[in-house]
Design a protein around this motif. Structure first.
Motif, mmCIF file in Angstrom:
data_model
loop_
_atom_site.group_PDB
_atom_site.id
_atom_site.type_symbol
_atom_site.label_atom_id
_atom_site.label_comp_id
_atom_site.label_asym_id
_atom_site.label_seq_id
_atom_site.Cartn_x
_atom_site.Cartn_y
_atom_site.Cartn_z
ATOM 1 N N ILE A 24 0.831 -1.214 0.000
ATOM 2 C CA ILE A 24 0.000 0.000 0.000
ATOM 3 C C ILE A 24 0.858 1.254 0.000
ATOM 4 C CG2 ILE A 24 -0.246 0.244 2.504
ATOM 5 C CD1 ILE A 24 -3.171 0.881 2.081
ATOM 6 N N GLN A 25 2.123 1.107 0.443
ATOM 7 C CA GLN A 25 3.010 2.272 0.504
ATOM 8 C C GLN A 25 3.807 2.458 -0.781
ATOM 9 O OE1 GLN A 25 5.078 0.830 3.930
ATOM 10 N NE2 GLN A 25 3.721 1.859 5.366
ATOM 11 N N LEU A 26 3.574 1.590 -1.775
ATOM 12 C CA LEU A 26 4.295 1.697 -3.044
ATOM 13 C C LEU A 26 3.401 2.321 -4.114
ATOM 14 C CD1 LEU A 26 5.910 -1.866 -3.247
ATOM 15 C CD2 LEU A 26 6.889 0.193 -2.270
ATOM 16 N N SER A 27 4.022 2.921 -5.132
ATOM 17 C CA SER A 27 3.248 3.453 -6.258
ATOM 18 C C SER A 27 2.830 2.295 -7.159
ATOM 19 C CB SER A 27 4.096 4.446 -7.044
ATOM 20 O OG SER A 27 5.094 3.747 -7.751
ATOM 21 N N ASN A 64 -4.241 -2.781 15.543
ATOM 22 C CA ASN A 64 -3.410 -1.872 14.757
ATOM 23 C C ASN A 64 -1.956 -2.310 14.730
ATOM 24 O OD1 ASN A 64 -5.576 -0.321 14.120
ATOM 25 N ND2 ASN A 64 -5.226 1.220 15.709
ATOM 26 N N ALA A 65 -1.495 -2.856 15.859
ATOM 27 C CA ALA A 65 -0.108 -3.311 15.907
ATOM 28 C C ALA A 65 0.097 -4.493 14.970
ATOM 29 C CB ALA A 65 0.264 -3.692 17.329
ATOM 30 N N LEU A 66 -0.919 -5.349 14.848
ATOM 31 C CA LEU A 66 -0.795 -6.527 13.989
ATOM 32 C C LEU A 66 -1.051 -6.202 12.519
ATOM 33 C CD1 LEU A 66 -2.583 -9.363 16.010
ATOM 34 C CD2 LEU A 66 -0.153 -9.131 15.520
ATOM 35 N N MET A 67 -1.693 -5.078 12.264
ATOM 36 C CA MET A 67 -2.089 -4.786 10.875
ATOM 37 C C MET A 67 -1.490 -3.475 10.393
ATOM 38 S SD MET A 67 -5.998 -6.106 10.798
ATOM 39 C CE MET A 67 -6.517 -5.123 12.193
ATOM 40 N N VAL A 123 -2.007 0.554 6.874
ATOM 41 C CA VAL A 123 -1.804 1.985 7.046
ATOM 42 C C VAL A 123 -0.888 2.507 5.947
ATOM 43 C CG1 VAL A 123 -1.195 3.783 8.683
ATOM 44 C CG2 VAL A 123 -1.908 1.554 9.510
ATOM 45 N N ARG A 124 -1.360 3.540 5.257
ATOM 46 C CA ARG A 124 -0.612 4.063 4.127
ATOM 47 C C ARG A 124 0.693 4.727 4.568
ATOM 48 N NH1 ARG A 124 -1.603 5.047 -1.183
ATOM 49 N NH2 ARG A 124 -3.635 4.079 -1.047
#
Lengths: 319, 293
Positions: free
Chosen positions: A170-173, B282-285, B289-290
């Motif tokens: 998700i953090q990649l383009s 949240n810690a496991l996933m 999160v972008r």
């Protein structure tokens, strides 16, 4: 005569590649590297959907050969059964008639001999880039862990992703995701790589960049590859052999060997031979589009319009 | 044809690690006091308590005269020598909380331990789902309170029936959400996993479980909510300790302010449990999160 150059080139590359291996890695790696070059023969494949009066032929008498260590590009009008063909070769669907064999054995359940990269990104969102790339070798457990990692990092570096090894998809383009996915497939040294419009949906600039990345990756290993696309420039730029598919039911209309030297560079896109190939391919596609248009296919209308525009352009360029 | 990193735009996420995480937290905290939401929320609470005081303490309208007013509740709650024996200085008060919390933990863990694997398995193996889904859908709509007689008949002692009731509600919510979670996983991940050479166990542990995780945690939050709900109901019926028991006991003994104290305590405790689950989730996933913080 014309064919000779096309064949010699990959052999040369392959030899160099093996030499590099002997210096760096273990025996196991050589064996796995040898796997990366199978020959696939597809013989009069047929597939229909629906039954009775709703029976629709998707593929009919579809035959071609994927030569060892060659990049075969398949191009055809939208909806001509390209994705169905890939699904059958990968083993996700079964053909109604005909056979597909890989090194003499008929294809069966999906496995790592025939790796697919789909149109839509299928990187596991819950794994980092490195986790995704090493997934195949890790579950197959045929190589030591640190060796897998070294190889993965080497490939990631080749496509400019080494800094992003610990990032999640998700953090990649979009372009980065596609590159990571190509590497994830390639690291397994499949006997055949099946790529189903891998660069679809990327903007034109990213797409060009991806093609250059891809050329580099392909040259690295020379794995037998079937690459499906609907972009004519992409097709000729990458192809050792160009397969032109007919409008549904899908069949191979013509197989054109593209005799341009590797490595391919963007300046070849303006060479005379390139334009000749393009014109030939476009004419064949044009015929298909006319048929499709006659059969009331709306997508074909767009192609016909675009064809007229390119035609005038390429004619003026060749003068 | 050399790769030029500048030619493709990438989100700036090159990890500058911990210090950035801390400053992000501080930024969020500082922003909290700048945002309107906080003050609007506070105003809502004040208005609510004010209206309550107006109705019960000042105007004492017909149906409100018996209700304890907030001042009485607060006095009792903070008194060193509470009239009815329940305040922040009374050990008795904490004993009630501990009993309820302990029961919730038992019920919730049991529900998670059983519900998540069953849900995962139902989503993974169609045959197993075909067997179990109809029973699940028949039992699930039955209100937990209808189970009270059976719970008492089935389980010995006082504790087991209470925990069983709290467990039951949570169990169904957990199964159902886990099942939905597995079914929500895109088919392309299974296809990719298969052609990359996965065996079934790889698919289960590396695709099914992580893929279902977001839904599982939604299920756990819902499960925690309904577990509280049925726990309090069960404690009212039978019990010697616990917040539910405290509410009912205070009603019977006409110690009305204690009812409110127990109710608010339930609200706060339930909220804290929800928060805890969310934090673990949240810690496991982190992959959902972008921005890496």
């Amino acid at each position: 005569m014309a064919d000779e150059g096309g064949i010699q080139e990959p052999r040369e590359t392959n030899r160099v590649w093996h030499k590099g291996l002997l210096n760096n890695q273990e025996k196991v790696a050589i064996e796995t590297a040898n796997e990366g070059s199978g020959k696939m023969i597809v013989d009069s494949l047929g597939k229909t959907y629906g039954s009775g009066p709703f029976r629709q032929y998707i593929l009919r008498d579809c035959s071609f050969v994927l030569e060892e260590q060659k990049l075969t590009i398949l191009i055809g009008p939208s909806g001509c059964g390209k994705s169905t063909l890939i699904n059958i070769l990968a083993g996700y669907e079964e053909a109604d008639s005909g056979t597909a064999t890989l090194d003499g054995a008929p294809v069966g359940e999906p496995n790592k001999d025939r790796l697919v990269v789909f149109q839509e990104t299928a990187l596991f969102p819950w794994m980092t880039t490195l986790g995704n790339v090493t997934y195949g070798p890790r579950v197959q457990r045929n190589r030591p862990k640190d060796e897998i990692e070294t190889e993965a990092l080497g490939l990631l570096e080749k496509v400019g992703l080494e800094e992003f090894r610990d990032k999640y998809p998700i953090q990649l383009s979009g372009g980065m995701q596609r590159r990571a996915e190509l590497v994830r497939a390639m690291i397994n040294n499949p006997r055949v790589m099946l790529l189903d419009e891998p660069f679809r949906g990327l903007d034109a600039m990213t797409r060009e960049l991806m093609q250059e990345h891809y050329v580099r990756l392909f040259e690295e290993r020379r794995q037998t590859t079937l690459f499906v696309t609907s972009e004519i420039d992409e097709a000729i730029f990458l192809a050792d052999t160009l397969l032109i598919m007919t409008n549904g039911p899908g069949r191979i209309k013509k197989s054109i060997p593209i005799d341009m030297p590797w490595p391919r560079t963007p300046d070849m896109l303006t060479s005379m031979e390139y334009l000749r190939y393009k014109e030939e391919a476009l004419d064949l596609l044009h015929e298909e589009a006319l048929k499709a248009f006659a059969a009331d296919n709306k997508i074909a209308a767009d192609f016909l319009e675009a064809y007229e525009a390119t035609k005038t352009e390429s004619v003026s360029a060749s003068r | 044809m050399e790769y030029d990193p500048a030619s493709e735009s990438a989100p700036d996420i090159s990890g500058r690690g911990r210090s950035r995480g801390f400053s992000a937290l501080r930024y969020k905290f500082e922003n909290l006091f700048k945002s309107r939401d906080l003050y609007l929320g506070l105003f809502g609470i004040i208005a609510f308590v004010g209206t309550w005081h107006l109705l019960t303490g000042v105007l004492t309208l017909p149906r409100f005269e018996k209700l304890p007013n907030p001042v009485a509740v607060l006095t009792e709650f903070t008194s060193r020598h509470p009239v009815f024996g329940t305040s922040i200085y009374a050990p008795q008060y904490y004993l009630h909380i501990l009993w309820s919390v302990w029961r919730i933990i038992e019920a919730f863990f049991l529900a998670t331990l059983l519900g998540v694997p069953i849900g995962l398995f139902m989503g993974w193996k169609k045959v197993f789902k075909d067997y179990t889904f109809p029973i699940l859908e028949m039992l699930r709509p039955i209100p937990v309170l209808a189970w009270v007689p059976l719970a008492i008949l089935m389980w010995p002692g006082r504790e087991a029936p209470i925990i069983f009731l709290a467990f039951l509600a949570s169990f169904f919510a957990t199964i159902l959400n886990t099942l939905l979670g597995v079914e929500s996983i895109d088919e392309s991940y299974f296809r990719a996993a298969r052609c990359l050479g996965s065996r079934p166990r790889h698919i289960f542990f590396r695709v099914v479980i992580p893929g279902a995780l977001p839904f599982i945690f939604t299920g756990l939050q819902i499960g925690m909510g309904v577990a509280w709900f049925s726990l309090v109901a069960a404690e009212m019926l039978s019990g010697e300790y616990g917040l539910g028991y405290l509410v009912w006991d205070s009603y019977v003994l006409i110690q009305y302010p204690v009812i409110i104290i127990a109710m608010v305590t339930m609200g706060v405790t339930g909220f804290l449990f929800s928060l805890l689950i969310r934090m673990v989730g949240n810690a496991l996933m982190r992959w959902t999160v972008r921005e890496a913080t």
